[in-house]
Scaffold this motif. Structure first.
Motif, mmCIF file in Angstrom:
data_model
loop_
_atom_site.group_PDB
_atom_site.id
_atom_site.type_symbol
_atom_site.label_atom_id
_atom_site.label_comp_id
_atom_site.label_asym_id
_atom_site.label_seq_id
_atom_site.Cartn_x
_atom_site.Cartn_y
_atom_site.Cartn_z
ATOM 1 N N VAL A 1 0.869 -1.176 0.000
ATOM 2 C CA VAL A 1 0.000 0.000 0.000
ATOM 3 C C VAL A 1 0.906 1.226 0.000
ATOM 4 C CG1 VAL A 1 -1.812 1.288 1.179
ATOM 5 C CG2 VAL A 1 -1.797 -1.218 1.278
ATOM 6 N N PHE A 2 0.779 2.042 -1.060
ATOM 7 C CA PHE A 2 1.674 3.178 -1.239
ATOM 8 C C PHE A 2 1.037 4.471 -0.725
ATOM 9 C CE2 PHE A 2 2.765 0.198 -4.672
ATOM 10 C CZ PHE A 2 4.106 0.009 -4.403
ATOM 11 N N VAL B 1 -13.171 -3.332 4.386
ATOM 12 C CA VAL B 1 -12.783 -1.920 4.417
ATOM 13 C C VAL B 1 -13.990 -0.983 4.355
ATOM 14 C CG1 VAL B 1 -10.535 -2.412 3.392
ATOM 15 C CG2 VAL B 1 -12.447 -1.746 1.903
ATOM 16 N N GLY B 2 -15.197 -1.541 4.371
ATOM 17 C CA GLY B 2 -16.397 -0.724 4.424
ATOM 18 C C GLY B 2 -16.754 -0.018 3.135
ATOM 19 N N LEU B 3 -16.458 -0.650 1.982
ATOM 20 C CA LEU B 3 -16.728 -0.001 0.693
ATOM 21 C C LEU B 3 -17.623 -0.828 -0.216
ATOM 22 C CD1 LEU B 3 -13.233 1.506 -0.252
ATOM 23 C CD2 LEU B 3 -15.254 2.727 0.545
ATOM 24 N N ARG C 1 -8.746 3.269 1.180
ATOM 25 C CA ARG C 1 -9.358 1.986 1.530
ATOM 26 C C ARG C 1 -9.371 1.037 0.343
ATOM 27 N NH1 ARG C 1 -14.198 2.757 5.853
ATOM 28 N NH2 ARG C 1 -13.368 4.548 6.965
ATOM 29 N N VAL C 2 -9.571 1.590 -0.860
ATOM 30 C CA VAL C 2 -9.501 0.754 -2.064
ATOM 31 C C VAL C 2 -8.094 0.174 -2.206
ATOM 32 C CG1 VAL C 2 -9.697 0.704 -4.579
ATOM 33 C CG2 VAL C 2 -11.324 2.048 -3.238
ATOM 34 N N ALA C 3 -7.089 1.016 -2.006
ATOM 35 C CA ALA C 3 -5.706 0.545 -2.094
ATOM 36 C C ALA C 3 -5.435 -0.550 -1.062
ATOM 37 C CB ALA C 3 -4.741 1.712 -1.896
ATOM 38 N N MET D 1 -8.576 6.793 9.814
ATOM 39 C CA MET D 1 -7.949 5.666 9.126
ATOM 40 C C MET D 1 -7.004 4.896 10.041
ATOM 41 S SD MET D 1 -8.996 4.870 6.177
ATOM 42 C CE MET D 1 -7.638 3.740 5.768
ATOM 43 N N ARG D 2 -6.408 5.568 11.034
ATOM 44 C CA ARG D 2 -5.585 4.851 12.015
ATOM 45 C C ARG D 2 -6.388 3.738 12.667
ATOM 46 N NH1 ARG D 2 -3.131 9.300 16.038
ATOM 47 N NH2 ARG D 2 -2.045 10.596 14.525
ATOM 48 N N GLY D 3 -7.557 4.119 13.149
ATOM 49 C CA GLY D 3 -8.407 3.136 13.808
ATOM 50 C C GLY D 3 -8.839 2.036 12.864
#
Length: 329
Positions: free
Chosen positions: A80-81, A121-123, A141-143, A172-174
């Protein structure tokens, strides 16, 4: 045996050394952060683990397999970049499915795994959207879903939150911590953000000039820094030479070359030392004072009701029980 093991790793860019004789073990299911300033070798180390940089010496072992010379596409590692690197012409679903299509996964299995990854990831409801129609946090989240859908043996994340605004970074940390715990995936995380590393990690590895300066749990590196560099990097802003502190403290820690105090540990308005207030700044929940004293510059916090003005003389105490004893690396 460790899940990921780096033994006497040497990395170079041309003739310039980037990482020297690095040894590191990461356990199965552990989240380890490589933390340090720009140029310390953390991203270079991650590139070598990913197979994007050939080591000049040493070995990289993953799951008991020597992968030092294995091509990147055969290492079974998710990446993940910082830049997300999504395909703009592909939907969320197809971006996540890309790695599975390269592996020629059957259609039914592909749809199940992509659906599971998007749910994690909730998407799920954004499967048909293009990246341009997603927020920065959703793109990240996609990545992440694209990296976990291949069910990697190791997940590498290089500054993945640095392009997000402050609130999204906290959110996003959580999410990252939840996903890592839910999947049990081993994760190596690169960051220069101390708060991020403290919030996410099982263990933090602090790097300096291509070497490991200190490693330990977040609690250990935060509360018990070993060197002036680590203390400074972890927010111990008052770092004084051992020669400038009271003799009883030096006797207690005869090997220490420096002592450090956090600003919140300094007691203002009472004590044996006097300093002149160079600056007084409002920090929301507290005031920050910068003092010029015979011991050196001292930074301290005080309640917002404190009345000391810039230019005034102010006594203070450095509590010995709140000090960190440091040694030069």
């Amino acid at each position: 045996m460790s899940h990921l093991q780096l033994d006497h790793l040497h990395l170079r860019y041309g003739n310039a050394p980037a990482v020297e004789d690095l040894n590191l073990e990461v356990q199965d299911g552990e989240l380890v952060s490589l933390l340090g300033p720009s140029g310390c070798g953390k991203t270079t180390t991650m590139r070598a683990v990913a197979g994007l940089l050939a080591p000049a010496g040493g070995t990289i072992t993953l799951g008991g397999q020597d992968i030092t010379r294995l091509p990147a596409n055969r290492r079974d590692i998710g990446l993940v970049f910082q830049s997300y690197a999504l395909f703009p012409h592909l939907s969320t679903f197809e971006n996540v499915a890309f790695g599975l299509r390269l592996r020629k996964v059957q259609d039914a299995e592909l749809r199940r795994r992509v659906g599971d990854a998007l749910e994690v990831v909730g998407l799920s409801e954004f499967a048909a959207r293009l990246p341009a129609n997603l927020s920065g946090g959703q793109q990240q989240r996609v990545a992440l879903a694209r990296a976990i859908v291949i069910e990697p043996r190791l997940l590498l994340l290089d500054e993945p939150l640095s392009n997000l605004d402050a609130k999204l970074r906290l959110d996003m940390r959580g999410e990252l911590r939840r996903i890592q715990r839910e999947l049990g995936v081993t994760m190596l995380y690169v960051t220069h953000d101390q708060d991020e590393a403290l919030a996410l990690s099982d263990r933090i590895v602090i790097m300096r000039a291509g070497r490991i300066e200190q490693q330990g749990t977040p609690e250990q590196v935060y509360a018990r820094p070993g060197t002036p560099f680590v203390a400074d990097f972890m927010g111990w802003q008052n770092i004084l030479s051992a020669g400038n502190v009271p003799e009883p403290l030096r006797r207690t820690h005869p090997a220490a070359t420096h002592f450090a105090w956090r600003p919140e540990s300094v007691t203002l308005g009472a004590g044996p030392t006097s300093g002149r207030v160079l600056a007084r700044t409002y920090q929301g929940e507290h005031l920050e004072f910068l003092l010029d004293s015979p011991l050196g510059r001292v930074k301290a916090f005080a309640p917002v009701t404190a009345q000391w003005a810039e230019g005034s003389e102010l006594t203070f105490t450095l509590p010995p029980e709140r000090a960190a004893a440091l040694r030069d690396a």
